[in-house]
Write a protein that holds these residues in place. Structure first.
Motif, PDB file in Angstrom:
ATOM      1  N   GLU A 110       0.842  -1.202   0.000  1.00  0.00           N
ATOM      2  CA  GLU A 110       0.000   0.000   0.000  1.00  0.00           C
ATOM      3  C   GLU A 110       0.875   1.250   0.000  1.00  0.00           C
ATOM      4  N   ALA A 111       1.965   1.190   0.788  1.00  0.00           N
ATOM      5  CA  ALA A 111       2.863   2.339   0.890  1.00  0.00           C
ATOM      6  C   ALA A 111       3.799   2.453  -0.310  1.00  0.00           C
ATOM      7  N   ASN A 112       4.120   1.315  -0.915  1.00  0.00           N
ATOM      8  CA  ASN A 112       5.014   1.305  -2.075  1.00  0.00           C
ATOM      9  C   ASN A 112       4.576   0.212  -3.045  1.00  0.00           C
ATOM     10  N   PRO A 113       3.575   0.505  -3.888  1.00  0.00           N
ATOM     11  CA  PRO A 113       2.996  -0.513  -4.785  1.00  0.00           C
ATOM     12  C   PRO A 113       3.995  -1.116  -5.770  1.00  0.00           C
ATOM     13  N   GLU A 114       5.109  -0.422  -6.024  1.00  0.00           N
ATOM     14  CA  GLU A 114       6.078  -0.897  -7.009  1.00  0.00           C
ATOM     15  C   GLU A 114       7.089  -1.890  -6.429  1.00  0.00           C
ATOM     16  N   SER A 115       7.013  -2.163  -5.135  1.00  0.00           N
ATOM     17  CA  SER A 115       8.009  -3.033  -4.510  1.00  0.00           C
ATOM     18  C   SER A 115       7.833  -4.487  -4.955  1.00  0.00           C
ATOM     19  N   MET A 116       8.694  -4.926  -5.858  1.00  0.00           N
ATOM     20  CA  MET A 116       8.601  -6.305  -6.351  1.00  0.00           C
ATOM     21  C   MET A 116       8.957  -7.308  -5.259  1.00  0.00           C
ATOM     22  N   PHE A 117       9.888  -6.930  -4.380  1.00  0.00           N
ATOM     23  CA  PHE A 117      10.270  -7.843  -3.305  1.00  0.00           C
ATOM     24  C   PHE A 117       9.074  -8.121  -2.391  1.00  0.00           C
ATOM     25  N   SER A 118       8.278  -7.081  -2.109  1.00  0.00           N
ATOM     26  CA  SER A 118       7.078  -7.282  -1.292  1.00  0.00           C
ATOM     27  C   SER A 118       6.090  -8.188  -2.008  1.00  0.00           C
ATOM     28  N   GLN A 119       5.955  -8.009  -3.320  1.00  0.00           N
ATOM     29  CA  GLN A 119       5.043  -8.850  -4.094  1.00  0.00           C
ATOM     30  C   GLN A 119       5.489 -10.313  -4.074  1.00  0.00           C
ATOM     31  N   LEU A 120       6.796 -10.538  -4.200  1.00  0.00           N
ATOM     32  CA  LEU A 120       7.309 -11.914  -4.214  1.00  0.00           C
ATOM     33  C   LEU A 120       7.097 -12.593  -2.862  1.00  0.00           C
ATOM     34  N   LYS A 121       7.329 -11.852  -1.785  1.00  0.00           N
ATOM     35  CA  LYS A 121       7.120 -12.431  -0.455  1.00  0.00           C
ATOM     36  C   LYS A 121       5.635 -12.684  -0.208  1.00  0.00           C
ATOM     37  N   LEU A 122       4.794 -11.785  -0.689  1.00  0.00           N
ATOM     38  CA  LEU A 122       3.350 -11.978  -0.538  1.00  0.00           C
ATOM     39  C   LEU A 122       2.899 -13.226  -1.295  1.00  0.00           C
ATOM     40  N   ALA A 123       3.453 -13.429  -2.485  1.00  0.00           N
ATOM     41  CA  ALA A 123       3.123 -14.627  -3.261  1.00  0.00           C
ATOM     42  C   ALA A 123       3.452 -15.881  -2.461  1.00  0.00           C
ATOM     43  N   LYS A 124       4.644 -15.898  -1.870  1.00  0.00           N
ATOM     44  CA  LYS A 124       5.076 -17.063  -1.095  1.00  0.00           C
ATOM     45  C   LYS A 124       4.147 -17.298   0.089  1.00  0.00           C
ATOM     46  N   LEU A 125       3.707 -16.227   0.730  1.00  0.00           N
ATOM     47  CA  LEU A 125       2.791 -16.350   1.865  1.00  0.00           C
ATOM     48  C   LEU A 125       1.420 -16.846   1.423  1.00  0.00           C
ATOM     49  N   TYR A 126       0.947 -16.359   0.285  1.00  0.00           N
ATOM     50  CA  TYR A 126      -0.326 -16.854  -0.245  1.00  0.00           C
ATOM     51  C   TYR A 126      -0.243 -18.354  -0.518  1.00  0.00           C
ATOM     52  N   GLY A 127       0.968 -18.811  -0.871  1.00  0.00           N
ATOM     53  CA  GLY A 127       1.156 -20.236  -1.127  1.00  0.00           C
ATOM     54  C   GLY A 127       0.902 -21.089   0.096  1.00  0.00           C
ATOM     55  N   GLU A 128       0.977 -20.490   1.287  1.00  0.00           N
ATOM     56  CA  GLU A 128       0.640 -21.210   2.524  1.00  0.00           C
ATOM     57  C   GLU A 128      -0.849 -21.546   2.554  1.00  0.00           C
ATOM     58  N   ARG A 129      -1.635 -20.722   1.871  1.00  0.00           N
ATOM     59  CA  ARG A 129      -3.093 -20.929   1.829  1.00  0.00           C
ATOM     60  C   ARG A 129      -3.513 -21.716   0.593  1.00  0.00           C
ATOM     61  N   CYS A 130      -3.023 -21.233  -0.561  1.00  0.00           N
ATOM     62  CA  CYS A 130      -3.519 -21.789  -1.827  1.00  0.00           C
ATOM     63  C   CYS A 130      -2.466 -21.612  -2.919  1.00  0.00           C
ATOM     64  N   GLN A 131      -2.104 -22.708  -3.550  1.00  0.00           N
ATOM     65  CA  GLN A 131      -1.098 -22.681  -4.612  1.00  0.00           C
ATOM     66  C   GLN A 131      -1.517 -21.766  -5.757  1.00  0.00           C
ATOM     67  N   LEU A 132      -2.814 -21.727  -6.067  1.00  0.00           N
ATOM     68  CA  LEU A 132      -3.294 -20.932  -7.185  1.00  0.00           C
ATOM     69  C   LEU A 132      -3.053 -19.446  -6.947  1.00  0.00           C
ATOM     70  N   TYR A 133      -3.301 -18.970  -5.712  1.00  0.00           N
ATOM     71  CA  TYR A 133      -3.050 -17.569  -5.385  1.00  0.00           C
ATOM     72  C   TYR A 133      -1.588 -17.216  -5.630  1.00  0.00           C
ATOM     73  N   GLU A 134      -0.703 -18.116  -5.172  1.00  0.00           N
ATOM     74  CA  GLU A 134       0.727 -17.866  -5.313  1.00  0.00           C
ATOM     75  C   GLU A 134       1.098 -17.752  -6.789  1.00  0.00           C
ATOM     76  N   GLU A 135       0.604 -18.662  -7.596  1.00  0.00           N
ATOM     77  CA  GLU A 135       0.933 -18.656  -9.022  1.00  0.00           C
ATOM     78  C   GLU A 135       0.409 -17.399  -9.707  1.00  0.00           C
ATOM     79  N   GLU A 136      -0.787 -16.956  -9.325  1.00  0.00           N
ATOM     80  CA  GLU A 136      -1.364 -15.755  -9.924  1.00  0.00           C
ATOM     81  C   GLU A 136      -0.495 -14.534  -9.685  1.00  0.00           C
ATOM     82  N   VAL A 137       0.023 -14.410  -8.470  1.00  0.00           N
ATOM     83  CA  VAL A 137       0.894 -13.269  -8.162  1.00  0.00           C
ATOM     84  C   VAL A 137       2.163 -13.330  -9.002  1.00  0.00           C
ATOM     85  N   TYR A 138       2.774 -14.510  -9.094  1.00  0.00           N
ATOM     86  CA  TYR A 138       3.993 -14.636  -9.892  1.00  0.00           C
ATOM     87  C   TYR A 138       3.740 -14.277 -11.359  1.00  0.00           C
ATOM     88  N   LEU A 139       2.617 -14.723 -11.905  1.00  0.00           N
ATOM     89  CA  LEU A 139       2.313 -14.420 -13.306  1.00  0.00           C
ATOM     90  C   LEU A 139       2.096 -12.923 -13.506  1.00  0.00           C
TER      91      LEU A 139
END
Length: 245
Positions: A110-139
């Protein structure tokens, strides 16, 4: 000694000392945490604590956030601390820690929408819930890759390769991702270390599975990686690779 209130000098000294004299580093970091109201200095102090005392790092970052609630790196670092808790085999409510970490990465974005590192870590965390969420973020991240920094590109290919091998069991696709990482110019120590670790793991897997040719390919990449780090020209790398299968 003549400026005991110089918390900036103290925290940077703590950062330098933490591998050689952890007790002194921790003492200096504690002094900063107890007396400084500078969010950036508190962030650095948290990094010193993080190596051995995650709970102290977390409380320090929370203090920093209370002083500066729109500094995205504070949320990012706090999220990383929660992820480290998970990696270290946290014995409590794992789902609760995942939720805390996701919340931190969302605030960072929210504070820095362009942060790719934050996006990558968020993808990994979503993978704890659902593989599909994680893949969507990576794509989604993949689409923005051409305009990203070289270090971000390297980090993406490492995360993507990890996802392919660990969540999908696609060793060959993961290898292609790691190869793409190696092809990105620039020597970034953290990413280089991570890539080397992944390639060595993959070589062991191919060896165990009896996939000799694939193991040879990975060993060649490791050799190319070392040559790249040593500054060997690309033509020299190709020649060295041929001579060292």
């Amino acid at each position: 000694r003549s400026h005991p209130e110089n918390y900036e000098a103290k925290v940077y000294l703590a950062e330098i000392l933490h591998r050689k004299d952890n007790e002194r580093a921790r003492h200096l970091a504690n002094d900063v945490v107890q007396n400084s109201l500078n969010p950036e200095l508190l962030r650095i102090a948290a990094k010193v604590h993080k190596f051995h005392f995650l709970s102290e790092a977390i409380s320090t970052l929370k203090k920093a956030i209370s002083l500066c609630g729109d500094y995205y790196l504070l949320y990012y670092d706090l999220g990383i601390c929660y992820m480290d808790l998970l990696d270290r085999g946290f014995k409590g409510n794992r789902e609760e820690i995942v939720e805390e970490a996701i919340g931190c990465m969302k605030r960072a974005l929210e504070a820095n929408p362009e942060s790719m590192f934050s996006q990558l870590k968020l993808a990994k965390l979503y993978g704890e819930r659902c593989q599909l969420y994680e893949e969507e973020v990576y794509l989604g991240v993949m689409e923005a890759l051409p305009t990203a920094s070289k270090r971000c590109q390297q980090s993406f290919y490492i995360h993507w390769g990890d996802f392919l091998i660990r969540k999908k069991g696609q060793r060959q696709a993961a290898l292609r991702a790691y190869e793409a990482c190696l092809e990105v110019p620039g020597d970034h120590p953290l990413e280089r270390k991570q890539l080397e670790q992944r390639l060595k793991e993959l070589a062991r897997v191919f060896h165990f599975e009896g996939e000799t040719e694939q193991e040879r390919v990975v060993r060649r990449l490791l050799h190319e990686m070392e040559a790249k780090h040593q500054g060997v020209p690309s033509a020299g790398i190709a020649s060295a690779s041929r001579n060292h299968p």
